[in-house]
Design an enzyme around this catalytic site. Structure first.
Site, PDB file in Angstrom:
ATOM      1  N   HIS A  31     -64.474 -32.415  92.808  1.00 22.66           N
ATOM      2  CA  HIS A  31     -63.130 -32.232  92.247  1.00 22.66           C
ATOM      3  C   HIS A  31     -62.061 -32.827  93.158  1.00 22.66           C
ATOM      4  O   HIS A  31     -60.991 -32.234  93.336  1.00 22.66           O
ATOM      5  CB  HIS A  31     -62.840 -30.743  91.989  1.00 22.66           C
ATOM      6  CG  HIS A  31     -63.363 -30.272  90.654  1.00 22.66           C
ATOM      7  ND1 HIS A  31     -62.701 -30.538  89.479  1.00 22.66           N
ATOM      8  CD2 HIS A  31     -64.481 -29.608  90.317  1.00 22.66           C
ATOM      9  CE1 HIS A  31     -63.394 -30.021  88.470  1.00 22.66           C
ATOM     10  NE2 HIS A  31     -64.491 -29.459  88.948  1.00 22.66           N
ATOM     11  N   SER A  64     -79.614 -44.529  68.574  1.00 24.83           N
ATOM     12  CA  SER A  64     -80.040 -43.906  69.835  1.00 24.83           C
ATOM     13  C   SER A  64     -81.493 -43.453  69.706  1.00 24.83           C
ATOM     14  O   SER A  64     -81.885 -42.913  68.661  1.00 24.83           O
ATOM     15  CB  SER A  64     -79.134 -42.705  70.112  1.00 24.83           C
ATOM     16  OG  SER A  64     -79.849 -41.702  70.792  1.00 24.83           O
ATOM     17  N   GLY A 117     -74.776 -31.718  83.780  1.00 31.31           N
ATOM     18  CA  GLY A 117     -73.822 -32.063  84.835  1.00 31.31           C
ATOM     19  C   GLY A 117     -74.335 -33.204  85.694  1.00 31.31           C
ATOM     20  O   GLY A 117     -73.950 -33.345  86.858  1.00 31.31           O
ATOM     21  N   SER A 119     -74.147 -36.439  84.699  1.00 32.78           N
ATOM     22  CA  SER A 119     -73.431 -37.652  84.255  1.00 32.78           C
ATOM     23  C   SER A 119     -74.210 -38.518  83.279  1.00 32.78           C
ATOM     24  O   SER A 119     -74.262 -39.745  83.423  1.00 32.78           O
ATOM     25  CB  SER A 119     -73.027 -38.497  85.457  1.00 32.78           C
ATOM     26  OG  SER A 119     -71.955 -37.917  86.082  1.00 32.78           O
ATOM     27  N   SER A 121     -73.171 -39.111  80.446  1.00 25.32           N
ATOM     28  CA  SER A 121     -72.169 -39.941  79.748  1.00 25.32           C
ATOM     29  C   SER A 121     -71.809 -41.178  80.565  1.00 25.32           C
ATOM     30  O   SER A 121     -71.692 -42.278  80.012  1.00 25.32           O
ATOM     31  CB  SER A 121     -70.934 -39.130  79.372  1.00 25.32           C
ATOM     32  OG  SER A 121     -70.493 -38.387  80.465  1.00 25.32           O
ATOM     33  N   GLU A 153     -63.494 -43.582  78.945  1.00 19.63           N
ATOM     34  CA  GLU A 153     -63.669 -42.127  78.844  1.00 19.63           C
ATOM     35  C   GLU A 153     -62.314 -41.412  78.765  1.00 19.63           C
ATOM     36  O   GLU A 153     -62.137 -40.485  77.981  1.00 19.63           O
ATOM     37  CB  GLU A 153     -64.512 -41.611  80.019  1.00 19.63           C
ATOM     38  CG  GLU A 153     -64.896 -40.157  79.811  1.00 19.63           C
ATOM     39  CD  GLU A 153     -66.163 -39.739  80.499  1.00 19.63           C
ATOM     40  OE1 GLU A 153     -66.992 -40.602  80.865  1.00 19.63           O
ATOM     41  OE2 GLU A 153     -66.341 -38.518  80.661  1.00 19.63           O
ATOM     42  N   ASP A 165     -68.200 -40.772  88.801  1.00 26.14           N
ATOM     43  CA  ASP A 165     -69.496 -40.873  88.127  1.00 26.14           C
ATOM     44  C   ASP A 165     -69.807 -42.319  87.750  1.00 26.14           C
ATOM     45  O   ASP A 165     -70.918 -42.808  87.936  1.00 26.14           O
ATOM     46  CB  ASP A 165     -69.508 -39.997  86.861  1.00 26.14           C
ATOM     47  CG  ASP A 165     -69.140 -38.556  87.163  1.00 26.14           C
ATOM     48  OD1 ASP A 165     -69.228 -38.151  88.336  1.00 26.14           O
ATOM     49  OD2 ASP A 165     -68.757 -37.836  86.219  1.00 26.14           O
TER      50      ASP A 165
HETATM   51  C1  GLA Z   1     -66.866 -34.605  86.538  1.00 27.52           C
HETATM   52  C2  GLA Z   1     -65.942 -35.820  86.454  1.00 27.52           C
HETATM   53  C3  GLA Z   1     -65.816 -36.512  87.810  1.00 27.52           C
HETATM   54  C4  GLA Z   1     -65.474 -35.514  88.905  1.00 27.52           C
HETATM   55  C5  GLA Z   1     -66.384 -34.298  88.839  1.00 27.52           C
HETATM   56  C6  GLA Z   1     -65.975 -33.231  89.822  1.00 27.52           C
HETATM   57  O1  GLA Z   1     -68.170 -35.029  86.803  1.00 27.52           O
HETATM   58  O2  GLA Z   1     -66.434 -36.737  85.515  1.00 27.52           O
HETATM   59  O3  GLA Z   1     -64.864 -37.537  87.739  1.00 27.52           O
HETATM   60  O4  GLA Z   1     -64.123 -35.142  88.846  1.00 27.52           O
HETATM   61  O5  GLA Z   1     -66.420 -33.731  87.558  1.00 27.52           O
HETATM   62  O6  GLA Z   1     -66.118 -33.676  91.122  1.00 27.52           O
END
Ligand code: GLA
Length: 375
Positions: A31, A64, A117, A119, A121, A153, A165
């Site tokens: 964050h 997909s 969590g 990533s 995406s 995004e 990400d």
């Molecule tokens: C998500 C967001 C990132 C980052 C994290 C927290 O993954 O896509 O850009 O802010 O949360 O670190």
């Protein structure tokens, strides 16, 4: 089925390019990407692949592997309305951000666990962007692709994410974490030698998804921005702990807590890089714990399931553990000794069962390569 064949089955011709991009875990620096901070993620070995072919008209068709029965139809013209639903917006958003003007057939195969969590995406966006960059010879650097996929995004999917990400998905290197400076987008590759020290990074997907995920993220971002404005700094990156403490009463208590997380987390990333380079893994683990406490207590983005993973891992011999990603669910990581892997996973499974939570999923991954064209 191999992706080239699957493409042919869906569209009746062969793809012109196939690209892949990985998901990520973040070792530390959570964050703070949107506060111009420093982050230290690495790419995991799970990837999303995209097979793409140009069309002679302006139609866009997307299939997909995860939902082969459905074909998404759009067009270059419709991109201006920012249409599409669900996952297809990540693909359409990238085509829009890269300003592609020709119709396309795309087949995507996402193997990054969804909703964990990790990533998935960004992996999807970056695999499409890497394929299009090659197919249309756009000549974009990985930094430019990271900015463009983040733009997709932010503006097309309308998720206010930072740039971490996408950057790591595009720029990661096998065996290394990526130290990304989100102020100027400079990078360094930092060796991650857990394996040779008999250690591994356990990734635990809590499978929890709390309702705060969307609004909570935007609210954290806004608190950092309002704290920066009140303290007269461009971002949390420019703030020193001393100034923050001195000017405490200019902020609401929530803004103060958010800022304290951001400032302390940036300092922890710098220390963590030193510890990694010196192979001081015990001290590195301690920084993971401090990061978690800060995210839990000051940034308040953890949740009971994530805290349970962290506490159980630590109670069973982990060197350190913390939540990763946006929070309110998703995954946690624990740095553990190889020989403790079975014991720690079992302890976490048991703690989840005892608490009445859904069974968690376990992964581990060495730091892997970033996006590439594979054919
Ligand atoms: C998500 C967001 C990132 C980052 C994290 C927290 O993954 O896509 O850009 O802010 O949360 O670190």
């Amino acid at each position: 089925m191999e992706i080239a064949q699957a493409f042919e089955t869906s569209f009746g011709t062969k793809p012109e390019v196939i690209a892949q991009a990985p998901g990520r875990v973040n070792l530390i620096g959570e964050h703070i990407d949107y506060s111009q901070g420093l982050v230290l993620p690495f790419a995991i070995d799970a990837v999303t692949k995209s097979a793409i072919r140009k069309r002679d008209d302006d139609q866009i068709r997307i299939v997909s592997a995860q939902r082969p029965e459905e074909m998404i139809h759009s067009s270059i013209l419709e991109l201006q309305q920012k249409g599409g639903t669900g996952w297809s917006r990540y693909v359409l958003g990238v085509i829009w951000a890269l300003e592609i003007k020709k119709g396309l057939d795309l087949y995507v195969d996402g193997r990054v666990p969804l909703g964990a969590g990790l990533s998935s995406s960004a992996a999807l966006e970056c695999s499409v962007a890497t394929g299009l960059n090659h197919l249309f010879q756009l000549g974009k650097s990985s930094t430019e692709l990271a900015q463009l996929t983040q733009r997709a995004e932010n503006q097309y999917v309308v998720v206010p994410c930072g740039i971490m990400d996408q950057s790591v998905s595009l720029m990661a290197k096998n065996g290394y974490a990526l130290l990304l400076d989100c102020r100027d987008l400079s990078t360094q590759h930092v060796p991650v030698d857990f394996a040779e020290a008999g250690l591994r990074l356990l990734i635990v997907d809590t499978r929890a998804h709390h309702a705060l995920i969307d609004g909570g993220y935007a609210e954290r971002r806004a608190s950092c921005e309002s704290a920066a404005a009140k303290l007269g700094v461009a971002s949390m990156r420019e703030l020193e702990m001393q100034q923050l403490e001195r000017d405490h009463d200019k902020l609401t208590s929530v803004e103060f807590q958010r800022a304290r997380h951001a400032v302390s987390e940036i300092a922890r990333v710098l220390k963590a890089v030193e510890r990694l380079r010196a192979k001081q893994f015990l001290e590195f683990g301690e920084l993971l714990n401090q990061s978690h406490i800060s995210l839990r207590d000051d940034y308040t983005v953890s949740c009971p399931e994530l805290d349970l993973v962290v506490d159980t891992a630590n109670a069973n011999g982990a060197l350190g553990a913390r939540m990763v990603g946006g929070g309110f669910g998703g995954s946690a990581i624990a740095l553990i000794k190889d020989e403790d892997a079975g014991k720690i996973s079992l302890a976490i499974e048991k703690a989840f069962a005892d608490a009445g939570y859904q069974a968690p999923r376990f992964f581990d991954s060495l730091p892997s390569d970033g996006a590439k064209v594979i054919s």
